[in-house]
Every structure is written in C-alpha cells, then in structure tokens.
Scaffold this active site. Structure first.
Site, PDB file in Angstrom:
ATOM      1  N   GLU A   1     -18.929   4.883  -7.917  1.00 48.80           N
ATOM      2  CA  GLU A   1     -17.534   4.989  -8.380  1.00 48.80           C
ATOM      3  C   GLU A   1     -17.504   4.691  -9.883  1.00 48.80           C
ATOM      4  O   GLU A   1     -17.942   3.614 -10.301  1.00 48.80           O
ATOM      5  CB  GLU A   1     -16.670   3.975  -7.602  1.00 48.80           C
ATOM      6  CG  GLU A   1     -15.243   3.818  -8.094  1.00 48.80           C
ATOM      7  CD  GLU A   1     -14.427   5.093  -8.028  1.00 48.80           C
ATOM      8  OE1 GLU A   1     -14.145   5.571  -6.926  1.00 48.80           O
ATOM      9  OE2 GLU A   1     -14.084   5.633  -9.102  1.00 48.80           O
TER      10      GLU A   1
ATOM     11  N   ASP B   1     -20.943   8.232 -12.141  1.00 46.71           N
ATOM     12  CA  ASP B   1     -20.840   9.523 -11.454  1.00 46.71           C
ATOM     13  C   ASP B   1     -21.930   9.626 -10.384  1.00 46.71           C
ATOM     14  O   ASP B   1     -23.109   9.425 -10.662  1.00 46.71           O
ATOM     15  CB  ASP B   1     -21.029  10.618 -12.520  1.00 46.71           C
ATOM     16  CG  ASP B   1     -20.680  12.003 -12.021  1.00 46.71           C
ATOM     17  OD1 ASP B   1     -21.031  12.344 -10.871  1.00 46.71           O
ATOM     18  OD2 ASP B   1     -20.071  12.758 -12.796  1.00 46.71           O
TER      19      ASP B   1
ATOM     20  N   ASP C   1     -10.909  13.405  -4.979  1.00 44.91           N
ATOM     21  CA  ASP C   1      -9.829  13.879  -5.863  1.00 44.91           C
ATOM     22  C   ASP C   1      -9.427  15.295  -5.447  1.00 44.91           C
ATOM     23  O   ASP C   1     -10.280  16.175  -5.328  1.00 44.91           O
ATOM     24  CB  ASP C   1     -10.305  13.870  -7.317  1.00 44.91           C
ATOM     25  CG  ASP C   1     -10.418  12.454  -7.859  1.00 44.91           C
ATOM     26  OD1 ASP C   1      -9.615  11.589  -7.451  1.00 44.91           O
ATOM     27  OD2 ASP C   1     -11.312  12.208  -8.685  1.00 44.91           O
TER      28      ASP C   1
ATOM     29  N   LYS D   1      -4.560  22.295  -8.432  1.00 42.75           N
ATOM     30  CA  LYS D   1      -4.365  23.611  -9.087  1.00 42.75           C
ATOM     31  C   LYS D   1      -5.550  24.511  -8.795  1.00 42.75           C
ATOM     32  O   LYS D   1      -6.713  24.085  -8.924  1.00 42.75           O
ATOM     33  CB  LYS D   1      -4.245  23.426 -10.597  1.00 42.75           C
ATOM     34  CG  LYS D   1      -2.978  22.705 -11.000  1.00 42.75           C
ATOM     35  CD  LYS D   1      -2.871  22.606 -12.501  1.00 42.75           C
ATOM     36  CE  LYS D   1      -1.600  21.854 -12.850  1.00 42.75           C
ATOM     37  NZ  LYS D   1      -1.714  21.055 -14.043  1.00 42.75           N
TER      38      LYS D   1
ATOM     39  N   ASP E   1      -6.171  14.402   2.761  1.00 43.42           N
ATOM     40  CA  ASP E   1      -4.777  14.633   3.154  1.00 43.42           C
ATOM     41  C   ASP E   1      -4.292  15.993   2.657  1.00 43.42           C
ATOM     42  O   ASP E   1      -3.109  16.286   2.736  1.00 43.42           O
ATOM     43  CB  ASP E   1      -3.881  13.524   2.566  1.00 43.42           C
ATOM     44  CG  ASP E   1      -4.028  13.403   1.054  1.00 43.42           C
ATOM     45  OD1 ASP E   1      -5.143  13.640   0.544  1.00 43.42           O
ATOM     46  OD2 ASP E   1      -3.033  13.086   0.379  1.00 43.42           O
TER      47      ASP E   1
ATOM     48  N   ARG F   1      -6.842   2.710   0.597  1.00 44.06           N
ATOM     49  CA  ARG F   1      -5.620   2.650  -0.213  1.00 44.06           C
ATOM     50  C   ARG F   1      -5.020   4.029  -0.399  1.00 44.06           C
ATOM     51  O   ARG F   1      -3.821   4.234  -0.326  1.00 44.06           O
ATOM     52  CB  ARG F   1      -5.948   2.083  -1.604  1.00 44.06           C
ATOM     53  CG  ARG F   1      -6.031   0.598  -1.669  1.00 44.06           C
ATOM     54  CD  ARG F   1      -6.798   0.168  -2.892  1.00 44.06           C
ATOM     55  NE  ARG F   1      -6.133   0.551  -4.136  1.00 44.06           N
ATOM     56  CZ  ARG F   1      -5.250  -0.207  -4.778  1.00 44.06           C
ATOM     57  NH1 ARG F   1      -4.912  -1.386  -4.303  1.00 44.06           N
ATOM     58  NH2 ARG F   1      -4.711   0.194  -5.904  1.00 44.06           N
ATOM     59  N   TYR F   2      -5.913   5.001  -0.651  1.00 42.35           N
ATOM     60  CA  TYR F   2      -5.412   6.351  -0.891  1.00 42.35           C
ATOM     61  C   TYR F   2      -4.791   6.926   0.383  1.00 42.35           C
ATOM     62  O   TYR F   2      -3.757   7.614   0.336  1.00 42.35           O
ATOM     63  CB  TYR F   2      -6.531   7.259  -1.420  1.00 42.35           C
ATOM     64  CG  TYR F   2      -5.981   8.557  -1.940  1.00 42.35           C
ATOM     65  CD1 TYR F   2      -5.590   8.693  -3.272  1.00 42.35           C
ATOM     66  CD2 TYR F   2      -5.780   9.637  -1.083  1.00 42.35           C
ATOM     67  CE1 TYR F   2      -5.034   9.869  -3.736  1.00 42.35           C
ATOM     68  CE2 TYR F   2      -5.233  10.814  -1.530  1.00 42.35           C
ATOM     69  CZ  TYR F   2      -4.862  10.934  -2.856  1.00 42.35           C
ATOM     70  OH  TYR F   2      -4.305  12.093  -3.308  1.00 42.35           O
ATOM     71  N   GLU F   3      -5.390   6.634   1.537  1.00 44.93           N
ATOM     72  CA  GLU F   3      -4.809   7.126   2.791  1.00 44.93           C
ATOM     73  C   GLU F   3      -3.432   6.504   3.021  1.00 44.93           C
ATOM     74  O   GLU F   3      -2.480   7.192   3.447  1.00 44.93           O
ATOM     75  CB  GLU F   3      -5.723   6.812   3.982  1.00 44.93           C
ATOM     76  CG  GLU F   3      -5.112   7.291   5.295  1.00 44.93           C
ATOM     77  CD  GLU F   3      -6.063   7.223   6.474  1.00 44.93           C
ATOM     78  OE1 GLU F   3      -6.789   8.198   6.697  1.00 44.93           O
ATOM     79  OE2 GLU F   3      -6.083   6.192   7.169  1.00 44.93           O
TER      80      GLU F   3
END
Ligand SMILES: C[S@@+](CC[C@H](N)C(=O)[O-])C[C@H]1O[C@@H](n2cnc3c(N)ncnc32)[C@H](O)[C@@H]1O
Length: 228
Positions: free
Chosen positions: A87, A114, A136, A140, A172, A208-210
């Site tokens: 991360e 990375d 991520d 777009k 998601d 957290r993102y979920e």
C-alpha cells in the site's frame, strides 16, 4: 507490459490529512523493521529475486490494504501463514501499524509502495492466496486501463501465484465486475464463485471502503478465482 527497469506511473494518493503524533511514532519505530528489504528500485536496481527466508508456512498477499483492517484480521486468524501487504498511501500504512501493535501479530510484512515493485522481485509461484479488496474503481472509461484487473498487473500476478492459489476480488462497482470477469481468466485463473451482498467469504472482515460503499447505497460483489 511495463519493463521492470522503468519508472511506473502511480495515479493514486500517497498522502492524505496530517498524521496524528501517535501515527508518526508508529511510522518512525515500526515501519522499518516490518518493511521487506530489496523491493524498491533504490535498494534493488537489478531487480533480483527476494530472499524468501522471512516466509514461514503459506504466503498470502493483500494488494492495496487501505487502513489494514482486513490484513490484520487475516494475520490474527491465520498465525501459521505469512502475509505481505502492499500500500503506498502513508495514512493507511500508519493506520495498519497501529492495528498491528493492537493485535500483536508477528506474521505480517509490508511493502509501503506500489505492488508492481513487489511483483518484479517475488519468485515464481510463491503465493497461495491474494486479496484485492475494493481496488480503485477508475470509473471514467478513459481510465479503465489504470485498473488493477488489466494485463499490466494480472500477468505478473499470475507468474508469482502457485497453481491452485486463490485470488479474491471484492468490488462495489458493477463495471469493475465486468472487467474482472473479462480480464482475469485470460491471465491464467478460473472463476470458482461469484456472490453479492451477504455472500462474502466465511473469514471476511468488512473493510472501511466497503462500509463507505454500503452507506452510499452501493452493493458488494465478491469474486473468487483459482490459478490454473
Ligand atoms: C479504494 S481503496 C480500498 C482500500 C481497502 N482495500 C479497503 O477495502 O478499504 C484502494 C487502495 O488501493 C491502493 N492502491 C492503488 N494502486 C495500488 C498499487 N499499484 N499498489 C498497491 N496499492 C495500490 C490505494 O492506495 C488505496 O488505498
């Protein structure tokens, strides 16, 4: 594919809001000892294969661990496994270090950068499990080639995963599911399960993102692949 000798573009965030004093302390004291040596170009310009002496038992990798809750949960639940987390986001790394202290886990190593740098230097077929939790989304269309589920990431990942290894993807974003189903199998994986809300893995810990996605009305998708 990007040559291992070239600099790569990283489009995500490296730094967020100001770190708390305690977090600065974790970074100063714990990051060095927990960081895998020989992963960065500075430390390993010839990109030689890592010394794997740190590995005890099966080796698992989490890509983009965010705040680290899932990674620490897995380390605590599976003490016989060695885990690596990659991360580049400093605030996430600091959060992870705090959680490692809290949980007292000893089977976890970091690459604070990375994940592609790690891909260069891990030996063939060394990973038994890989977690990609809420990568991520790059919504777009012109940015879809930046997604993790593209050959630039998937072909090196396939090289370092063992036959039979599990590759878990949580997202998601319905269009991310589409691209994952399109791009992961040609890289050498077969789909074994695809579920939705309420259908997470038995040992899953919601990230957290979920939690943010659920608050904002987006539904989770869980995909499980096996390396051929
Ligand atoms: C949307 S966040 C999800 C974080 C966490 N997995 C969760 O579920 O809460 C995606 C994370 O992937 C990380 N990331 C993006 N590209 C990466 C890369 N090339 N190597 C390692 N991590 C990466 C980002 O810094 C970010 O923290």
């Amino acid at each position: 594919m990007t040559d291992a000798g070239q600099r790569r573009n990283f489009y995500g965030r490296i730094k967020g809001k100001t770190l708390r004093a305690s977090q600065k302390g974790y970074l100063a004291e714990d990051l060095g000892p927990l960081t895998l040596r020989g992963v960065t170009r500075e430390e390993n310009p010839s990109r030689s294969v890592l010394d794997m002496g740190f590995v005890k038992g099966p080796l698992w990798l989490e890509v983009g661990f965010g705040g680290g809750e899932h990674l620490v949960h897995m380390a605590a639940r599976y003490p016989e496994v060695t885990l690596i987390g990659a991360e580049p986001f400093v605030n996430g790394i600091a959060m992870l270090l705090g959680k490692i202290r809290g949980a007292g886990v000893k089977n976890l190593w970091l690459h604070p950068g990375d994940v592609r740098d790690l891909f260069d230097v891990l030996p063939d077929a060394c990973l038994q499990k890989v977690f990609l939790n809420y990568p991520d989304p790059w919504p777009k269309a012109r940015h879809h080639r930046r997604r993790f589920v593209t050959p630039e990431y998937l072909l090196p990942l396939a090289r370092i995963t063992a036959p039979g290894a599990e590759f878990r993807v949580a997202t998601d974003i319905p269009d991310y599911v589409r691209q994952t189903l399109e791009e992961v199998p040609p890289a050498g994986f077969t789909l074994v399960a695809q579920t939705g809300e309420g259908g997470a893995w038995e040992d899953w810990l919601s990230t957290r993102y979920e939690q943010k996605a659920l608050r904002e009305g987006r539904a989770p998708h869980y995909l499980t692949f096996r390396r051929l």
